[in-house]
Scaffold this active site. Structure first.
Site, PDB file in Angstrom:
ATOM      1  N   SER A 140       0.837  -1.196   0.000  1.00  0.00           N
ATOM      2  CA  SER A 140       0.000   0.000   0.000  1.00  0.00           C
ATOM      3  C   SER A 140       0.870   1.243   0.000  1.00  0.00           C
ATOM      4  CB  SER A 140      -0.892   0.003   1.250  1.00  0.00           C
ATOM      5  OG  SER A 140      -1.524   1.252   1.439  1.00  0.00           O
ATOM      6  N   TYR A 153      -2.891  -1.011  10.416  1.00  0.00           N
ATOM      7  CA  TYR A 153      -2.978  -1.432   9.015  1.00  0.00           C
ATOM      8  C   TYR A 153      -1.730  -0.989   8.267  1.00  0.00           C
ATOM      9  CZ  TYR A 153      -4.513  -1.625   4.147  1.00  0.00           C
ATOM     10  OH  TYR A 153      -4.594  -1.878   2.806  1.00  0.00           O
TER      11      TYR A 153
END
Length: 254
Positions: A140, A153
């Site tokens: 990400s 996360y």
């Protein structure tokens, strides 16, 4: 990398990005196996794409992972393992001194990081036996710049990014033919981040970029503004951090 007639296993392949990947890989002549936790979603994907093979499995569960490997092996194996499954938890209490915070972090780490390592370890010998094979790990933009609202996360994706780079080098040193790709999406239009009011890329565009990167052996595939943030964070880290974490978001941390 030639993707035609390759067999690809897509985790989390019954919805969102995984379902779009299923569609596009089938269109270019690949054979697709998908796995996910919801039998209903798998059945729906099978109705949309009858040629797909759907196997119910929870990647975070060790017994399920071993069963998945054995089923895939009985089908003739795979050439590409696409670790697409991922989760994100917005803690109800954002204080770090919270049981909910820990439970959410554990859940994210198990699926986003540890499950990837488990599957890679299970399938690595199979992939090594192929003339041309690959592992795709999805990290990400938050592996470059952490989100304060999605701290754990971000941490799982940073861990996965470091692991991916290390795995690629280990396999290179071992003269392995297994290619290791890292896909870095920006915010994408999925249920996972439906609550976030930010500019989002469509799953269709993301997967088109992924396939183009695979075909060009582009081992690090930065999509959308992820490439900009990579360089911005290297030169102006405070600016990059402030863009990911605007002042208006601080009210949620109080």
């Amino acid at each position: 990398m030639d993707l035609r007639n390759k067999t690809i296993l897509i985790t989390g392949g019954s919805a969102g990005i995984g379902l779009e990947a299923t569609k596009q890989f089938l269109e270019i002549g690949a054979k697709v196996i998908i796995t996910g936790r919801s039998q209903d979603k798998l059945d729906s994907a099978k109705k949309l794409y009858p040629n797909v093979i759907a196997i119910k499995s929870d990647v975070a569960n060790e017994e399920d992972a071993i069963s998945l490997y054995n089923q895939v092996k009985s089908l003739g194996g795979i050439d590409i393992l696409y670790n697409n499954a991922g989760v994100g938890v917005m803690p109800s209490n954002l204080s770090v001194a919270s049981d909910k915070h820990f439970e959410g972090a554990e859940y994210e780490m198990n699926i986003n990081y540890l499950a990837v390592i488990r599957l890679n370890n299970l399938f690595l010998d199979m992939l090594k036996s192929k003339k041309e094979s690959a592992i795709i790990n999805t990290t990400s933009v938050l592996s470059y710049v952490p989100s304060l609202l999605e701290a754990t996360y971000s941490a799982t994706k940073t861990a996965l990014a470091f692991y991916t780079k290390s795995l690629r080098e280990h396999l290179r040193i071992a003269n392995s033919n297994v290619k290791v790709f890292e896909l870095l999406p920006p915010a994408v239009e999925t249920e996972l981040i439906a609550h976030r009011k930010v500019k989002k890329m469509s799953p269709e565009k993301l997967i088109k970029g992924l396939i183009a990167g695979l075909q060009k052996d582009q081992y690090t595939i930065r999509m959308g503004y992820t490439g900009t943030f990579y360089y911005l964070n290297r030169i102006f880290p405070k600016l990059a951090f402030s863009l990911v974490n605007p002042k208006k978001a601080e009210k949620y941390l109080q």
